[in-house]
Design a protein around this motif. Structure first.
Motif, PDB file in Angstrom:
ATOM      1  N   ASP A  51      29.122 -22.715  28.726  1.00  0.00           N
ATOM      2  CA  ASP A  51      28.212 -22.026  29.402  1.00  0.00           C
ATOM      3  C   ASP A  51      26.632 -22.799  29.203  1.00  0.00           C
ATOM      4  OD1 ASP A  51      26.115 -20.505  31.034  1.00  0.00           O
ATOM      5  OD2 ASP A  51      27.263 -18.717  29.998  1.00  0.00           O
ATOM      6  N   TRP A  52      26.325 -23.432  30.656  1.00  0.00           N
ATOM      7  CA  TRP A  52      25.090 -23.998  30.421  1.00  0.00           C
ATOM      8  C   TRP A  52      23.913 -23.179  30.022  1.00  0.00           C
ATOM      9  CZ3 TRP A  52      24.091 -28.783  30.720  1.00  0.00           C
ATOM     10  CH2 TRP A  52      24.866 -29.652  31.321  1.00  0.00           C
ATOM     11  N   HIS A  53      23.865 -21.858  30.027  1.00  0.00           N
ATOM     12  CA  HIS A  53      22.880 -21.026  29.869  1.00  0.00           C
ATOM     13  C   HIS A  53      23.211 -20.439  28.441  1.00  0.00           C
ATOM     14  CE1 HIS A  53      21.676 -21.472  33.732  1.00  0.00           C
ATOM     15  NE2 HIS A  53      22.685 -21.132  34.193  1.00  0.00           N
ATOM     16  N   PRO A  79      14.873 -24.096  38.447  1.00  0.00           N
ATOM     17  CA  PRO A  79      14.096 -23.992  37.162  1.00  0.00           C
ATOM     18  C   PRO A  79      14.912 -24.050  35.818  1.00  0.00           C
ATOM     19  CG  PRO A  79      13.463 -22.613  38.862  1.00  0.00           C
ATOM     20  CD  PRO A  79      14.719 -23.208  39.120  1.00  0.00           C
ATOM     21  N   GLY A  80      14.537 -24.674  34.899  1.00  0.00           N
ATOM     22  CA  GLY A  80      15.211 -24.742  33.542  1.00  0.00           C
ATOM     23  C   GLY A  80      16.379 -25.763  33.424  1.00  0.00           C
ATOM     24  N   ARG A  86      18.422 -31.834  28.816  1.00  0.00           N
ATOM     25  CA  ARG A  86      17.992 -32.772  27.704  1.00  0.00           C
ATOM     26  C   ARG A  86      18.534 -32.327  26.183  1.00  0.00           C
ATOM     27  NH1 ARG A  86      14.275 -36.673  27.086  1.00  0.00           N
ATOM     28  NH2 ARG A  86      13.624 -36.346  29.217  1.00  0.00           N
ATOM     29  N   ALA A  87      18.549 -31.182  26.357  1.00  0.00           N
ATOM     30  CA  ALA A  87      18.977 -30.502  25.162  1.00  0.00           C
ATOM     31  C   ALA A  87      20.735 -30.664  24.971  1.00  0.00           C
ATOM     32  CB  ALA A  87      18.840 -29.075  25.072  1.00  0.00           C
ATOM     33  N   PHE A  88      21.284 -30.547  26.071  1.00  0.00           N
ATOM     34  CA  PHE A  88      22.735 -30.965  25.836  1.00  0.00           C
ATOM     35  C   PHE A  88      22.838 -32.508  25.921  1.00  0.00           C
ATOM     36  CE2 PHE A  88      26.802 -32.287  28.000  1.00  0.00           C
ATOM     37  CZ  PHE A  88      27.586 -31.155  27.819  1.00  0.00           C
ATOM     38  N   PRO A 113      13.494 -34.423  36.900  1.00  0.00           N
ATOM     39  CA  PRO A 113      13.491 -34.620  35.312  1.00  0.00           C
ATOM     40  C   PRO A 113      14.615 -34.614  34.801  1.00  0.00           C
ATOM     41  CG  PRO A 113      11.815 -33.161  36.582  1.00  0.00           C
ATOM     42  CD  PRO A 113      12.759 -33.703  37.465  1.00  0.00           C
ATOM     43  N   GLY A 114      15.645 -33.932  35.156  1.00  0.00           N
ATOM     44  CA  GLY A 114      17.393 -33.845  34.774  1.00  0.00           C
ATOM     45  C   GLY A 114      17.725 -35.291  34.678  1.00  0.00           C
ATOM     46  N   GLU A 115      17.383 -35.864  35.959  1.00  0.00           N
ATOM     47  CA  GLU A 115      17.988 -37.431  35.841  1.00  0.00           C
ATOM     48  C   GLU A 115      17.392 -38.259  34.637  1.00  0.00           C
ATOM     49  OE1 GLU A 115      17.652 -39.004  39.656  1.00  0.00           O
ATOM     50  OE2 GLU A 115      18.697 -37.439  40.621  1.00  0.00           O
ATOM     51  N   ARG A 116      16.149 -38.058  34.668  1.00  0.00           N
ATOM     52  CA  ARG A 116      15.358 -38.467  33.471  1.00  0.00           C
ATOM     53  C   ARG A 116      15.789 -38.243  32.077  1.00  0.00           C
ATOM     54  NH1 ARG A 116      10.839 -37.823  35.209  1.00  0.00           N
ATOM     55  NH2 ARG A 116      10.237 -36.000  34.117  1.00  0.00           N
TER      56      ARG A 116
END
Length: 279
Positions: A51-53, A79-80, A86-88, A113-116
């Motif tokens: 679960d991503w969350h 959002p989020g 990044r944490a994953f 930002p997710g791609e980065r």
């Protein structure tokens, strides 16, 4: 684990497919299985829940994984998403993952930002930046409006080079299992751009009945979505339509050709194959 000289990269790896029951994820999982690649489906109902969350599910899902396909829910523009990605990726690096393939949306600033985070992970990464899926018309989302004969969207007459999820899956599997894709971003589109009115006409032809396209305002579409989706998702998708259907993504790109050496499938071929879903 020791490998013999005859082992290939793809038949010895364990691949995590997040969103493994979704439009692209299940196709990726099917292709990997056909190649004999051991695959772990990353979903809340999976044999190893993911679960991503819930970061508490990540360690077990990543155990023994060599490559991962990342499909963030509900959307990489949400959002989020970027902090979670990044944490994953940090957890993936600690776990020994070597390759990441990220599904992203074409022309969406909020996905950057997710791609980065993936690019800065220190792992071999590939990003597939996709236009609108053709399968949105035949698998959930827009299927019910098509069946009702009225496709209501705030898209005006802006053309979109719809991409086939089958092509996306082929590119993702190549990036997960073959060399030569690390450090690349592929913009995946179909070979030509159609307005939603033109797409509706092609669907009508394939289905053998009329499907009308009805352009509406963003406000009216927001009211419609409010009757279909949880309230917290409505602004995200209304804003997404306003941003990506403004002409910025109208030009087809050659990402499929560059990635796997063949042309992408055309909308007409998709519609003919999907016709039974609309009858």
């Amino acid at each position: 684990m020791a490998f013999t000289d005859t082992d290939t990269y793809e038949n010895r790896q364990l691949t995590l497919v997040t969103g493994g029951t979704g439009k692209t994820g299940r196709r990726v999982a099917e292709r990997l299985a056909a190649r004999g690649v051991e695959t772990r489906i990353g979903s809340r109902s999976g044999a190893v829940p993911f679960d991503w969350h819930d970061p508490g599910t990540w360690e077990a899902a990543l155990a023994g994984v060599d490559a991962a396909y990342l499909v963030y829910y509900p959307d990489l523009a949400a959002p989020g998403a970027a902090p979670a990605i990044r944490a994953f990726t940090e957890a993936a690096a600690r776990s020994g993952v070597r390759r990441l393939v990220l599904l992203s949306g074409r022309g969406e600033e909020q996905t950057e930002p997710g791609e980065r985070a993936v690019r800065e992970s220190g792992l071999d990464w590939t990003i597939v930046s996709c236009s609108w899926f053709m399968q949105n018309f035949s698998e959930d989302f827009l299927l019910e409006p098509v069946l009702a004969g009225e496709l209501m969207l705030p898209a005006g007459e802006v053309p979109e080079p719809f991409v086939d999820a089958e092509d996306i899956a082929d590119v993702v599997v190549a990036a997960l299992t073959e060399d030569g894709h690390a450090g690349r971003t592929y913009e995946l589109t179909g070979p030509r751009a159609l307005t939603f009115g033109e797409a509706a006409a092609e669907i009508s032809e394939a289905a053998g009945r009329e499907v009308r396209y009805v352009p509406v305002s963003s406000a009216d579409y927001g009211e419609y979505l409010g009757r279909q989706l949880p309230a917290e998702y409505v602004p995200l998708f209304v804003d997404l339509f306003a941003r990506v259907l403004d002409g910025r993504n109208a030009r087809p790109q050659d990402g499929v050709q560059r990635a796997i050496g063949r042309a992408p499938r055309d909308f007409t071929s998709y519609a003919q194959a999907a016709a039974d879903a609309w009858k």
